[in-house]
Scaffold this active site. Structure first.
Site, PDB file in Angstrom:
ATOM      1  N   ALA A 278       0.839  -1.194   0.000  1.00  0.00           N
ATOM      2  CA  ALA A 278       0.000   0.000   0.000  1.00  0.00           C
ATOM      3  C   ALA A 278       0.871   1.240   0.000  1.00  0.00           C
ATOM      4  O   ALA A 278       2.030   1.207   0.426  1.00  0.00           O
ATOM      5  CB  ALA A 278      -0.901  -0.004   1.232  1.00  0.00           C
ATOM      6  N   ASP A 279       0.326   2.348  -0.454  1.00  0.00           N
ATOM      7  CA  ASP A 279       0.970   3.630  -0.213  1.00  0.00           C
ATOM      8  C   ASP A 279       0.582   4.082   1.192  1.00  0.00           C
ATOM      9  O   ASP A 279      -0.247   3.465   1.862  1.00  0.00           O
ATOM     10  CB  ASP A 279       0.549   4.648  -1.276  1.00  0.00           C
ATOM     11  CG  ASP A 279       1.589   5.740  -1.486  1.00  0.00           C
ATOM     12  OD1 ASP A 279       2.407   5.965  -0.576  1.00  0.00           O
ATOM     13  OD2 ASP A 279       1.570   6.379  -2.550  1.00  0.00           O
ATOM     14  N   TRP A 280       1.204   5.178   1.640  1.00  0.00           N
ATOM     15  CA  TRP A 280       1.040   5.642   3.013  1.00  0.00           C
ATOM     16  C   TRP A 280      -0.456   5.804   3.357  1.00  0.00           C
ATOM     17  O   TRP A 280      -1.156   6.610   2.763  1.00  0.00           O
ATOM     18  CB  TRP A 280       1.761   6.972   3.198  1.00  0.00           C
ATOM     19  CG  TRP A 280       1.672   7.522   4.583  1.00  0.00           C
ATOM     20  CD1 TRP A 280       0.587   8.124   5.163  1.00  0.00           C
ATOM     21  CD2 TRP A 280       2.700   7.524   5.575  1.00  0.00           C
ATOM     22  NE1 TRP A 280       0.871   8.500   6.444  1.00  0.00           N
ATOM     23  CE2 TRP A 280       2.164   8.147   6.730  1.00  0.00           C
ATOM     24  CE3 TRP A 280       4.015   7.069   5.598  1.00  0.00           C
ATOM     25  CZ2 TRP A 280       2.917   8.318   7.892  1.00  0.00           C
ATOM     26  CZ3 TRP A 280       4.762   7.254   6.759  1.00  0.00           C
ATOM     27  CH2 TRP A 280       4.212   7.867   7.890  1.00  0.00           C
ATOM     28  N   GLY A 282      -2.829   4.193   2.510  1.00  0.00           N
ATOM     29  CA  GLY A 282      -3.690   4.023   1.348  1.00  0.00           C
ATOM     30  C   GLY A 282      -4.915   3.177   1.639  1.00  0.00           C
ATOM     31  O   GLY A 282      -5.997   3.421   1.088  1.00  0.00           O
TER      32      GLY A 282
END
Length: 723
Positions: A278-280, A282
């Protein structure tokens, strides 16, 4: 085999990775499995000891773990990582090491040009070398994983993150992405001098509405496949270890919940066997995006979509076990994610070498790393206009260096630089002083002022260094106007009015509106934020020790109002040809075609192109090949490099195709008067595309090839394709 290896056979390095993973996975509780899917920002070894010993943290984002003090001090990162690792390895039931990542985007201690500057080189080997240097420096601090390369394609310079990209075209971005993956990971990611790479952001992030970071994306799957997915596929084919999901939605479905693109296409169709991260936050942001009522539902959507590792939202840690126990999530999905994560850790050699230990060397810039950074910085300089003032001759007289970046240091790193140090940077004024001494150089006070205008009269030539501060580009730094920052253009007008020769150097992280600058200045250099060797590279270029050879990896729109404009553009029902520009257009008040197209760049000589020709016919059948060639002659009085770009257009296809699409390029280094030949081997599969059913196809029919110095100009040739 040691006693510990007998009790915990997955620690036996003589077993295969697959066997070790399965032996370990079979012993893990559900809570321990969930722990591997949980990534935290920082780890504090003392405060997080119980979490680490309990196997409830799988990875850390910042690779710092600092409990205080200056983590930039040599050894601090490594010492804190080892302290945390001892809890995870020695105090836990299973001995699973933590994976420590860090943003190593365009250099670690030795900061090189921003990725868009690396793309300006068009040099696959150089980009691989830059990534390898960064990896070797990062491992000294205990970093095992970087969140690069970013391969989002964009035609939106208002979006600050274009600075992190590798250009606007699938072929350039894809080849350079593969080079960065190879540089970071090497032939074997477990090599102590290499780290895992991460291709991001999957997918379509470069199309964020209005150039606003994190915004929505309206795009169909056909456009994704024909443009935006291609660099990711190149990274996957190069063996990238991880891929990061994008913040955006795609036509209404957030990427962190996009089962089709993540699980069906990436993992299924492409066979990607690495980790999807995942992104931060996300996963947590699925709540804000309105597709999940709470973090529990967000965790369910993400694990089903195929997100293996939760970056910092805590959704998996809080809810994944409960979702499995309630029967809402099949434990096989968790096992699949954990299997990928454990495989990555084994491939990186973390089980066999969990500790950094005492740093075996400093990772401060060396002569060798600076040499790499200097070559990369040279290539990040793109000469976009020159009336003959450059290069400055030895007898050019007194040089006046002015502007907000005349004495800049850390400001020239560019965006996403965590570990570079300002004291390592050679500022432009420092390099110019070393070149000219005190008598031939006048330096203004680091900002435009009345004094800088007065100095123009006392000098024979003024070099004004303007442009963007790194704070104005990168993540969450979008703008509504791509003109120079406030006040700079007005001051350039003041300098120009005096009538002395004016060279303008534009440091930037995005394409800018430069029409007025091009009209005011005698020469303009666009320089993508160049890193530690900024000053030396500029002096080398300005004084002619090195001829500029960078090319624009993104189209420069004429104005903000022209956005979007790029090589992504496809034919409309009323096509405008370049030669018709003066008679018709899309705007009443301006022309359509860019003044500075993709691939544009000048040097200190001139080149003349011959006609594009084939060697052995114009029919391209089956798996066969056709060689096409074009002669290029250096018609000037200096040596120079020409980047010969081969593009194509498919006039009749099942879906609309780009008006021009880069397919290959070649370097020609020619002495004055020398003629060289750029040769390209062309295959039918280079013209493949995804049709209306989103499957790949190659059509029978005409393909128009164009070879020239940029996307707008060149010699044409038609091939007949018979697949």
């Amino acid at each position: 085999m040691t006693a510990d290896q007998s009790a915990r056979p997955w620690l036996d390095p003589d077993r295969s990775t697959t066997e070790r993973v399965e032996l370990l996975l079979a012993q893990m509780t559900l809570a321990e499995k969930v722990g591997q899917t949980h990534q935290v920002a920082n780890i504090h070894p003392d405060d997080d000891a119980a979490q680490l010993a309990g196997g409830r943290i799988g990875s850390s984002l910042f690779a710092s773990g600092a409990t205080g003090g200056n983590e930039r001090d040599e050894g601090v990162l490594a010492a804190n990582i080892d302290a945390a690792q001892r809890h995870a390895v020695e105090a836990s039931r299973l001995g699973i090491p933590v994976l420590f990542g860090r943003d190593v985007i365009h250099g670690h201690r030795t900061v090189c040009p921003i990725p868009l500057g690396l793309a300006a080189s068009f040099d696959v080997g150089l980009v691989e070398e830059v990534a390898a240097v960064a990896a070797a420096e990062a491992v000294v601090d205990g970093v095992a994983w970087t969140f690069a390369p970013m391969v989002d394609l964009s035609e939106e310079p208002r979006w600050g993150r274009v600075a992190e990209s590798l250009g606007e075209t699938p072929v350039l971005s894809g080849r350079l992405a593969a080079a960065m993956v190879k540089g970071f990971q090497g032939d074997d990611p477990s090599d102590p001098d290499h780290i895992a790479a991460c291709a991001k952001h999957f997918a379509g992030y470069g199309l964020s509405a209005g150039g606003r970071d994190y915004d929505t994306v309206s795009v169909g799957e056909n456009t994704l496949r024909n443009l935006h997915l291609r660099p990711f596929k190149a990274a996957v084919d190069a063996g990238v270890a991880t891929i990061m999901a994008a913040f955006n939605d795609v036509d209404g479905t957030p990427m962190h919940a996009h089962r089709h693109l993540l699980r069906d296409v990436l993992k299924g169709e492409w066979g990607f066997d690495g980790v999807v991260v995942a992104d931060w936050n996300g996963i947590g942001q699925l709540v804000h995006q309105g597709v999940a009522a709470d973090l529990r539902e967000a965790a369910l959507l993400a694990i089903e979509a195929g997100v293996d590792l939760d970056m910092c939202s805590g959704s998996y840690a809080a809810h994944l076990a409960e979702l499995v126990e309630s029967g809402e999530v099949d434990e096989a999905l968790v096992d699949g994610a954990v299997r990928r994560l454990l495989t990555l850790k084994f491939r990186l050699g973390l089980f066999d070498r969990p500790y950094v230990g005492e740093p075996i060397r400093s990772n401060a810039p060396t002569d060798a790393s600076r040499a790499t950074a200097l070559r990369a910085a040279h290539a990040a300089h793109v000469l976009v206009s020159n009336n003959g003032i450059l290069p400055l001759a030895p007898g050019a007289g007194t040089v006046h260096l002015t502007g907000p970046y005349a004495e800049a240091a850390e400001e020239l790193f560019g965006t996403w630089t965590l570990d570079g140090r300002g004291e390592d940077v050679v500022a432009p004024a420092t390099a110019f002083r070393a070149r000219l001494g005190g008598e031939q150089l006048l330096v203004s006070d680091g900002r435009f002022s009345d004094r800088s205008v007065q100095q123009v009269r006392n000098a024979d030539v003024t070099v004004a260094v303007v442009g963007e501060h790194p704070w104005r580009s990168g993540e969450a730094n979008s703008v509504t106007d791509i003109g120079l920052p406030a006040g700079q253009l007005e001051h350039l007008r003041q300098l120009s009015r005096i009538g002395k020769p004016l060279v303008v150097v534009v440091y930037t992280g995005r394409p800018l509106e430069l029409g007025d600058v091009l009209d005011l200045a005698d020469a303009v250099l666009v320089v993508w934020h160049p890193g530690v060797e900024a000053g030396n590279a500029l002096a080398d270029i300005v004084f002619g020790d090195v001829a500029p050879h960078g090319r624009l990896p993104m189209t420069f729109p004429r104005t903000t109002g022209h956005i979007p404009t790029s090589t992504h553009q496809r034919p409309t029902g009323r096509l405008i040809e370049l030669h018709e520009e003066g008679r018709q257009g899309r705007y009443l008040d301006d022309q359509v075609f860019p003044r500075l197209p993709f691939g544009y760049g000048l040097t200190y000589t001139s080149f003349e192109y011959g006609e594009l020709r084939t060697v052995g016919g114009t029919e391209l059948s089956g798996a066969g090949e056709v060689v096409v060639e074009i002669d290029v002659t250096n018609t000037g009085d200096r040596a120079g490099r020409e980047v010969v770009q081969l593009s194509f257009r498919d006039p009749v296809a099942q879906v609309t195709r780009p008006l021009v699409e880069l397919v290959d390029w070649a370097f020609l280094d020619l002495a004055p008067g020398e003629k060289g030949t750029a040769s390209f081997t062309v295959r039918a599969d280079q013209f493949a595309y995804f049709g209306t059913d989103n499957t790949t196809r190659v059509d029978a029919g005409e393909i128009v090839l164009v070879a020239g110095p940029d996307a707008l100009h060149g010699s044409r040739l038609s091939l007949r394709v018979n697949p």
